[in-house]
Structures are given as structure tokens and as C-alpha cells.
Scaffold this motif. Structure first.
Motif, PDB file in Angstrom:
ATOM      1  N   TRP A  81       0.862  -1.192   0.000  1.00 26.69           N
ATOM      2  CA  TRP A  81       0.000   0.000   0.000  1.00 26.69           C
ATOM      3  C   TRP A  81       0.891   1.232   0.000  1.00 26.69           C
ATOM      4  O   TRP A  81       1.768   1.371   0.836  1.00 26.69           O
ATOM      5  CB  TRP A  81      -0.899   0.011   1.230  1.00 26.69           C
ATOM      6  CG  TRP A  81      -1.939  -1.062   1.238  1.00 26.69           C
ATOM      7  CD1 TRP A  81      -1.817  -2.297   1.783  1.00 26.69           C
ATOM      8  CD2 TRP A  81      -3.245  -0.992   0.679  1.00 26.69           C
ATOM      9  NE1 TRP A  81      -2.971  -3.015   1.603  1.00 26.69           N
ATOM     10  CE2 TRP A  81      -3.880  -2.232   0.921  1.00 26.69           C
ATOM     11  CE3 TRP A  81      -3.956  -0.009  -0.011  1.00 26.69           C
ATOM     12  CZ2 TRP A  81      -5.178  -2.508   0.510  1.00 26.69           C
ATOM     13  CZ3 TRP A  81      -5.252  -0.284  -0.423  1.00 26.69           C
ATOM     14  CH2 TRP A  81      -5.856  -1.508  -0.170  1.00 26.69           C
ATOM     15  N   SER A 180      -7.295   5.643   5.504  1.00 28.02           N
ATOM     16  CA  SER A 180      -6.927   5.223   6.855  1.00 28.02           C
ATOM     17  C   SER A 180      -6.268   6.384   7.583  1.00 28.02           C
ATOM     18  O   SER A 180      -5.254   6.923   7.125  1.00 28.02           O
ATOM     19  CB  SER A 180      -5.959   4.029   6.791  1.00 28.02           C
ATOM     20  OG  SER A 180      -5.546   3.642   8.089  1.00 28.02           O
ATOM     21  N   TRP A 185      -4.556   5.383   0.637  1.00 27.45           N
ATOM     22  CA  TRP A 185      -3.555   4.397   0.267  1.00 27.45           C
ATOM     23  C   TRP A 185      -4.027   3.635  -0.961  1.00 27.45           C
ATOM     24  O   TRP A 185      -5.216   3.362  -1.106  1.00 27.45           O
ATOM     25  CB  TRP A 185      -3.315   3.418   1.420  1.00 27.45           C
ATOM     26  CG  TRP A 185      -2.863   4.075   2.693  1.00 27.45           C
ATOM     27  CD1 TRP A 185      -3.644   4.693   3.618  1.00 27.45           C
ATOM     28  CD2 TRP A 185      -1.513   4.192   3.161  1.00 27.45           C
ATOM     29  NE1 TRP A 185      -2.867   5.187   4.646  1.00 27.45           N
ATOM     30  CE2 TRP A 185      -1.552   4.887   4.391  1.00 27.45           C
ATOM     31  CE3 TRP A 185      -0.285   3.753   2.677  1.00 27.45           C
ATOM     32  CZ2 TRP A 185      -0.420   5.161   5.134  1.00 27.45           C
ATOM     33  CZ3 TRP A 185       0.853   4.027   3.416  1.00 27.45           C
ATOM     34  CH2 TRP A 185       0.783   4.726   4.624  1.00 27.45           C
ATOM     35  N   TRP A 187      -3.358   0.115  -3.453  1.00 29.39           N
ATOM     36  CA  TRP A 187      -2.747  -1.209  -3.625  1.00 29.39           C
ATOM     37  C   TRP A 187      -2.392  -1.346  -5.093  1.00 29.39           C
ATOM     38  O   TRP A 187      -3.265  -1.290  -5.965  1.00 29.39           O
ATOM     39  CB  TRP A 187      -3.733  -2.286  -3.197  1.00 29.39           C
ATOM     40  CG  TRP A 187      -3.243  -3.697  -3.378  1.00 29.39           C
ATOM     41  CD1 TRP A 187      -3.531  -4.540  -4.402  1.00 29.39           C
ATOM     42  CD2 TRP A 187      -2.385  -4.427  -2.493  1.00 29.39           C
ATOM     43  NE1 TRP A 187      -2.920  -5.759  -4.228  1.00 29.39           N
ATOM     44  CE2 TRP A 187      -2.201  -5.721  -3.054  1.00 29.39           C
ATOM     45  CE3 TRP A 187      -1.750  -4.123  -1.285  1.00 29.39           C
ATOM     46  CZ2 TRP A 187      -1.418  -6.691  -2.457  1.00 29.39           C
ATOM     47  CZ3 TRP A 187      -0.968  -5.099  -0.686  1.00 29.39           C
ATOM     48  CH2 TRP A 187      -0.806  -6.362  -1.255  1.00 29.39           C
ATOM     49  N   HIS A 196      -5.289  -6.118   3.263  1.00 30.55           N
ATOM     50  CA  HIS A 196      -5.636  -4.969   4.107  1.00 30.55           C
ATOM     51  C   HIS A 196      -4.856  -4.951   5.409  1.00 30.55           C
ATOM     52  O   HIS A 196      -4.759  -3.918   6.068  1.00 30.55           O
ATOM     53  CB  HIS A 196      -7.137  -4.953   4.372  1.00 30.55           C
ATOM     54  CG  HIS A 196      -7.967  -4.760   3.137  1.00 30.55           C
ATOM     55  ND1 HIS A 196      -8.592  -5.791   2.482  1.00 30.55           N
ATOM     56  CD2 HIS A 196      -8.230  -3.642   2.417  1.00 30.55           C
ATOM     57  CE1 HIS A 196      -9.227  -5.323   1.435  1.00 30.55           C
ATOM     58  NE2 HIS A 196      -9.024  -4.021   1.362  1.00 30.55           N
ATOM     59  N   ILE A 199      -1.990  -2.322   5.503  1.00 30.34           N
ATOM     60  CA  ILE A 199      -2.198  -0.873   5.615  1.00 30.34           C
ATOM     61  C   ILE A 199      -1.625  -0.414   6.951  1.00 30.34           C
ATOM     62  O   ILE A 199      -2.024  -0.908   8.010  1.00 30.34           O
ATOM     63  CB  ILE A 199      -3.687  -0.503   5.526  1.00 30.34           C
ATOM     64  CG1 ILE A 199      -4.260  -0.916   4.174  1.00 30.34           C
ATOM     65  CG2 ILE A 199      -3.881   1.003   5.735  1.00 30.34           C
ATOM     66  CD1 ILE A 199      -5.741  -0.643   4.026  1.00 30.34           C
TER      67      ILE A 199
END
Length: 531
Positions: A81, A180, A185, A187, A196, A199
Motif C-alpha cells: 500500500w 486510513s 492508500w 494497492w 488490508h 495498511i
């Protein structure tokens, strides 16, 4: 120190968070080949770089050692990420073109405020979608008017006959984005589903009462050089002397370090000034490019407080990077409350400008010499421990990146850097009314050495401030001659005095507004202070 400097990386320490660990294997002949190939690819006519003197036994005592066995970890740069942008600064009415390494992507909000991320390439004739516009929540390519929905499917082609169906292949590659703790972010992998659990989560930012000041900066040097700079506390007293209330040249001194973690995902440890006699700062680097420096202290009331300097770096191509800087704490210095955010932001920009000349030249030399950093650097135990740790980590994972400069290995870029001599956006951006693309004029020229381009166009707050100061400057500039003319025409002495005083105040306001605009758009010029 109990106060926070909003650009200083090393003022600030919570309990260490465990890093994700993967399997390591001993260095193989293929990893050694990376280094050998780099040396062979150097221009034969140039002399091999050598230090001015061989390393002696005395030097070994002060330099960071390099005799450890090299290891290589399984790593794929796409299966990470990457920090894209501050959520609050994403434009509401225009697409935003961004880059991760050499992959160009476009980010936008649809009509419902949901975020979508595509490959920045129209499937029709490869025009940049980031130069397009938003129509009814759909992303339109401004070249031929093709429109795409949030799933990346083309839903409108103006040139298609009424009885024809849109080809299923008329679609764009999509990337998953997540918000977040106020940061977006992305991917990057198209082969594996998003993990996930990777992250990053920053504990201090979730603490009650924690407040931060966040800025975004686009910078003209490689992300590895940027991270080196950010994890180097020893340069702060010299390079940033008197920039804020804490950096002073007289405080330059040996530092002490203790590495407590080394994994395939990064490293962590404690550090402090030799004169303080304690290791009060905790630094953590976590793949792919997140760096935090933390510090704890207890106030006069016995209450524990937490301070954090967080640096989220994104590689944006050869010799380029973007950085999200977040300084915060559960207790803020009263002085910071006296200054508006735009002032703190321009002060942060000043810090990067102070280092820009050094880091740009460092970037140039690394590309020119084409050798690992151990052939070029003299890393001191008392100042450069984190730098050495970072370059050794690059030895482990660099094979899984598009290019890297490690302590003992390098892999050079396979594709030359693309320089956009006339980037679209100066015209297309204006037609799309995009707040993220700037405008036309010298101040807005697409140049990474320009403070407006590096920071202001990425910051909604500073963009609004610059526009507001320019509007006030224009209004006051128009009012000053009118009031001066009235002072000449009116007969009463009191009215003359009133008009003249008002005209003077208008001119003072013009000067103040011009100064504020210049502070947000003009680069810092270093003046050497006599010792």
C-alpha cells in the motif's frame, strides 16, 4: 523537548509495534550478479570511483561496519500500500493525476463522494484521463469525450453510432484505494488481491486528544534519498540552523543509537543525543516507505504525552518523490496556536528547500557513479546508523523494486526517465477548473523547484489562502488610487485626512498581501550566518 516543531523530523516514542516478518534466505549468486552487472555497465572510459584514502583500523572504530552476511527477502513492490494523498486535499471537482514509481494513475471522486482510482490512460488513444473532467460523477477523457463509471467501464462514446454497443474492451484498469487515519492508500498489484493487513496503522494518531499538522510536498529527488534525509537527525542543527525554535548549530553533537529490530519489513530502534545520556526517541521504518519518529514525556502534572513525526513517502519516478508529513501530539506548544496553518506549511516548505540542493546533487552522483553506497558513503556510527540500516534493508528487497541503490547492491532503471517538457494541465486543467492543476503564469509553471508547484497546488488550505490574498491585494490596489483622488477633490480637511489615511492603509494592505503570497510561492534562499 516538550514542544513540537511542525517540520522537524527528530523532536519526538511509544511502545514499539511488531513488524510483519517474512522468510529470509541467504544471498545467492543471482543477487550478487545485480551488483556485478551494475559495475560492468559503467562507462569504460570513466575511472572507477575511489576514496581519497584507504580505511584504517582507526576508521573502523567510527564508521558503521559492513561485514554482515547479505540476505535477500521475497519482495514485490506492487504488493504494498502506497500513500497517495491527504484525504482532505483530494479535489471535489476534478481528477488528480498521481504516480507510483513509473505507474501513472488517476484519482477522483464520483457524484456520491466515493473515491476511484484508474490507470491514467484512456483505452481509446492513450490520452491521460487526469487531464479530463468530471461530468455527472463520471470521468471524461477530454480528447474525444469517452466517459467511464466508477468500475472503469466506458459508458459513453460520442462518436459511436446510436445503434452500436460500446465494446467490452473499452475499459480502464482499476486500483483499490483505502482511507486510513486521514491518508489515502493505493494497492498497486493487479495479480494479488489487496492485503488490508498491510495498511499501516499509527498508534499515536488514534490516541485521545492527538492533533496534527499535515502537509504534502512534491520533491525533485529519489524517494530513497528523501528517506535517508528524514532519518538523519545529525544534519538538523547544521542545515536547519535557526529555521524554527529548536534547531541550533551549536547543538551539533555525536548521537547514540540502539537497533532493536531488523526484519524483512524494515527496522526500528532508539536514539538520543550523547549529552542527554538517554535514548529518548524511537524510530521505526516500515516497508514500503513509512517512517515515524516518536517521543514520550511527562508534564508538570504527571500526565504522559505522546509526540510523533510521521513521514509517508511515495516514489513518483526516477529522481522524484512525494511526501506526506504529519507532526502531532497529545499536547501542543502554545506558540503553534498563534500561527495560522498556512504559515506553518510555508515554514515546512522552507525546510525542504534548505536540503534540496544537497539531495539533488546526491541523486545526480548516485546515478552517475552507478555503484552501491558503500563505495561512496562514509557512514559514521555516531550520526549515520539509520542511513546504513536503510541501505542494507534495500540490499534485502531491492531486487523486487523497479530500481534501487543499496549498501552493497544496485539495480539501475531499465527505462530512461520521461521528462514532460510541456505537460498538459496548463490548458486542460484550466478548462476543467481543476484546483489541483494550478493556473497559467510564472508562479504556476510546472517546476519541482517552485514552492507553489511543490506544495500549494496539493493543499486546499494554502491554495485558498493564496487566492484570498491575491483577491484582497487587487481590491486594495484599486481602492488606493480612488481614495487618493478623493483626497485631492474633497475640500474639508477632515475628509482629506481620512482619505489619505485610508489610501495609506490600503497600500500597507497591498504590501502585506504581496508578502503573504510571496511566502507561499517563493523559494527560500540560503544566507550563510557568520559563526
Amino acid at each position: 523537548m516538550a514542544s513540537i516543531s511542525f517540520h522537524h523530523p527528530f523532536l519526538l516514542n511509544p511502545t514499539p509495534k511488531k513488524l510483519i516478518t517474512t522468510t529470509t534466505r541467504s544471498v545467492t549468486s543471482s543477487s550478487i550478479h545485480i551488483e556485478q552487472r551494475a559495475v560492468k555497465n559503467r562507462t569504460p572510459s570513466r575511472t572507477l570511483f575511489t576514496k581519497c584514502h584507504a580505511v584504517t583500523d582507526h576508521d573502523e572504530k567510527v564508521l558503521v561496519g559492513s561485514e554482515e552476511e547479505r540476505q535477500v527477502a521475497d519482495y514485490d513492490w506492487t504488493e504494498e500500500w502506497y500513500p497517495l494523498y491527504l484525504t482532505k486535499d483530494v479535489p471535489d471537482d476534478a481528477p488528480l493525476g498521481l504516480t507510483v514509481f513509473d505507474q501513472q494513475i488517476v484519482l477522483y471522486k464520483d457524484g456520491n463522494g466515493d473515491l476511484h482510482c484508474f490507470q491514467d490512460r484512456c483505452p481509446h488513444r492513450l490520452a491521460k484521463l487526469s487531464e479530463g473532467q468530471l461530468i455527472d460523477g463520471r470521468l471524461e477523457c477530454l480528447y474525444h469525450g469517452w466517459q467511464f463509471d466508477g468500475e472503469g467501464k466506458c459508458v459513453k462514446i460520442p462518436q459511436l453510432p446510436a445503434d452500436a454497443k460500446i465494446p467490452r474492451s473499452a475499459c480502464v484498469r482499476t486500483y483499490e484505494v483505502r482511507d486510513s487515519q486521514g491518508v489515502l492508500w493505493v494497492w498497486m498489484s493487479q495479480k494479488k488481491p489487496p492485503n488490508h493487513g498491510k495498511i499501516p496503522w499509527f498508534e499515536n494518531f488514534a490516541r485521545p486528544g492527538f492533533q496534527d499538522n499535515s502537509t504534502v510536498h512534491e520533491l525533485p529527488y529519489d524517494h530513497s534519498i528523501l528517506l535517508e534525509n528524514l532519518m538523519d537527525p545529525s544534519h538538523v542543527p547544521i542545515s536547519h540552523d535557526r529555521t524554527d525554535w529548536s534547531a541550533k548549530r551549536e547543538d551539533a553533537q555525536p548521537l547514540r543509537f540502539k537497533v532493536t529490530e531488523r526484519t524483512d519489513r524494515g527496522f526500528a530502534g532508539w536514539w538520543g543525543k550523547e549529552k542527554e545520556g538517554s535514548l529518548s526517541n524511537f524510530l521505526r521504518f516500515e516497508a514500503p516507505c513509512a517512517l515515524q519518529n516518536n517521543r514520550e514525556f511527562v508534564d508538570d502534572k504527571g500526565e504522559k504525552h505522546y509526540l510523533t513525526g510521521l513521514f509517508l513517502c511515495r516514489p513518483t519516478g526516477q529522481g522524484k518523490s512525494m511526501l506526506i508529513v504529519r507532526f502531532g501530539g497529545t499536547k501542543r506548544s502554545p506558540l503553534t496556536k498563534l500561527f495560522p496553518k498556512w504559515y506553518l506549511h510555508q515554514n515546512a516548505s522552507k525546510v525542504f528547500e534548505q536540503d534540496m540542493g544537497f539531495l539533488s546533487s546526491q541523486n545526480e552522483i548516485l546515478l552517475k557513479e552507478k555503484v552501491p553506497t558503500k563505495e561512496l558513503y562514509l557512514n559514521l556510527r555516531s550520526s549515520d546508523t539509520w542511513v546504513a540500516e536503510y541501505r542494507k534493508w534495500m540490499d534485502k528487497v531491492g531486487h523486487g523494486m523497479p530500481y534501487h541503490f543499496g549498501h552493497s547492491t544496485i539495480s539501475l532503471p531499465k527505462v530512461p526517465a520521461v521528462v514532460e517538457h510541456a505537460p498538459a494541465g496548463l490548458v486542460a486543467g484550466a478548462s476543467a477548473s481543476s484546483p489541483a492543476k494550478g493556473g497559467v503564469g510564472t508562479m504556476h509553471a510546472p517546476n519541482l523547484a517552485n514552492r507553489y508547484f511543490r506544495h500549494v497546488i496539493h493543499c486546499k488550505g494554502c491554495s485558498s489562502v493564496v487566492k484570498a490574498f491575491n483577491a484582497w491585494k487587487n481590491a486594495l490596489s484599486a481602492m488606493a488610487p480612488v481614495l487618493t483622488a478623493l483626497a485631492i477633490l474633497v475640500t474639508g480637511r477632515q475628509w482629506k485626512a481620512f482619505c489619505l489615511v485610508s489610501a495609506t492603509l490600503c497600500l500597507a494592505g497591498v504590501h502585506a498581501c504581496s508578502t503573504a503570497v510571496a511566502m507561499n510561492t517563493t523559494n527560500f534562499i540560503r544566507t550563510h550566518r557568520r559563526l
